[in-house]
Design a protein around this motif. Structure first.
Motif, PDB file in Angstrom:
ATOM      1  N   ASP A  40      -9.209 -77.228  31.726  1.00 31.49           N
ATOM      2  CA  ASP A  40      -9.478 -76.837  30.321  1.00 31.49           C
ATOM      3  C   ASP A  40      -9.650 -75.242  30.077  1.00 31.49           C
ATOM      4  O   ASP A  40      -9.020 -74.760  29.206  1.00 31.49           O
ATOM      5  N   GLU A  41      -9.946 -74.531  31.247  1.00 30.75           N
ATOM      6  CA  GLU A  41      -9.871 -73.034  31.257  1.00 30.75           C
ATOM      7  C   GLU A  41      -8.700 -72.419  31.220  1.00 30.75           C
ATOM      8  O   GLU A  41      -8.152 -71.582  30.391  1.00 30.75           O
ATOM      9  N   SER A  43      -5.871 -73.911  29.699  1.00 35.62           N
ATOM     10  CA  SER A  43      -5.521 -74.345  28.534  1.00 35.62           C
ATOM     11  C   SER A  43      -6.028 -73.311  27.593  1.00 35.62           C
ATOM     12  O   SER A  43      -5.507 -72.914  26.420  1.00 35.62           O
ATOM     13  N   GLU A  44      -7.511 -72.877  27.488  1.00 38.03           N
ATOM     14  CA  GLU A  44      -8.101 -71.962  26.505  1.00 38.03           C
ATOM     15  C   GLU A  44      -7.570 -70.461  26.798  1.00 38.03           C
ATOM     16  O   GLU A  44      -7.223 -69.933  25.857  1.00 38.03           O
ATOM     17  N   GLU A  47      -3.984 -70.592  25.322  1.00 42.31           N
ATOM     18  CA  GLU A  47      -4.306 -70.299  23.683  1.00 42.31           C
ATOM     19  C   GLU A  47      -4.720 -69.016  23.233  1.00 42.31           C
ATOM     20  O   GLU A  47      -3.916 -68.317  22.321  1.00 42.31           O
ATOM     21  N   LYS A  48      -5.694 -68.307  23.900  1.00 41.21           N
ATOM     22  CA  LYS A  48      -5.956 -67.001  23.504  1.00 41.21           C
ATOM     23  C   LYS A  48      -4.996 -66.034  23.667  1.00 41.21           C
ATOM     24  O   LYS A  48      -4.699 -65.028  22.948  1.00 41.21           O
TER      25      LYS A  48
END
Length: 236
Positions: A40-41, A43-44, A47-48
């Protein structure tokens, strides 16, 4: 024949065993869970990073290249912290063995040498082994858990010093420790384990959670068995 104090049997059960369990729980319950959301980290971060690069891009910049760079940023985060997670498991194995050494050397300092007396030689397991043989006729190297404890010793030395005598022996006796389980499908491409360079950062040595649990159980088994042997020695 001299004796090891009978109170040590209960000391092993009430002090040493809980300390081993607490040491293990710190890894299992408090440290490893912080790595549970690595995907999840990643992916975040991807995205950023994609948003950041898009804001900085001009009309001539390629969107596919931007997406690739963002994806690589996320993958880099995942790879580094996944390696660190493995490194922490490796380091906890090294620490687990040294906890065992401190436990068993504590007996020498307090029971055999005597409280307040200075140790005039480098303590080794060979010294402890001889003392237990002489005092209570117990050969600690013949105890059920000793083989796993000695394996843990080799892992500890390998994690601390990388390639050397210990890693060489481990490669012969337990080569699976040197193959990344996440790349199991590629194992057949290498005929033998490669060099050990950075085990503290989770590279080249891959102690699994099951391995760690087995070593914890081995240490607990050792102290339970030794406590029983000491009590049996007194009864007989």
């Amino acid at each position: 024949m001299p004796q090891i104090g009978l109170f040590w049997a209960e000391y092993f059960r009430s002090i040493y065993i809980p300390e081993i369990e607490t040491f293990a729980q710190c890894l299992v319950d408090r440290i490893l869970p912080t790595f549970n959301k690595l995907e999840d980290e990643a992916s975040e971060i991807e995205e950023k990073e994609n948003e950041r690069l898009c804001m900085l891009s001009g009309p001539d910049d390629d969107g596919e290249t931007i997406a690739k760079q963002a994806r690589e940023a996320g993958q880099d985060h995942y790879t580094r912290f996944s390696s660190m997670r493995q490194g922490i498991v490796n380091m906890f194995c090294a620490g687990l063995y040294h906890l065992f050494e401190q436990h068993i050397f504590n007996i020498y300092r307090l029971e055999i040498l005597g409280i307040g007396k200075e140790v005039k030689e480098n303590l080794t397991l060979e010294i402890i082994h001889k003392e237990f043989l002489d005092r209570v006729g117990i050969n600690i190297k013949k105890m059920k858990a000793w083989m796993l404890i000695d394996e843990l010793r080799l892992i500890s030395n390998t994690v601390k010093h990388a390639d050397g005598k210990s890693s060489k022996k481990l490669k012969e006796t337990k080569p699976k420790l040197f193959y990344n389980p996440e790349l199991a499908g590629l194992r057949s491409l290498r005929s033998k384990p490669g060099p050990v360079l950075k085990p503290m950062f989770g590279e080249n040595v891959y102690v699994t959670f099951d391995d760690f649990s087995n070593y914890v159980d081995a240490l607990k088994s050792f102290w339970f068995e030794l406590a029983d042997l000491i009590e049996s020695n007194y009864k007989n």
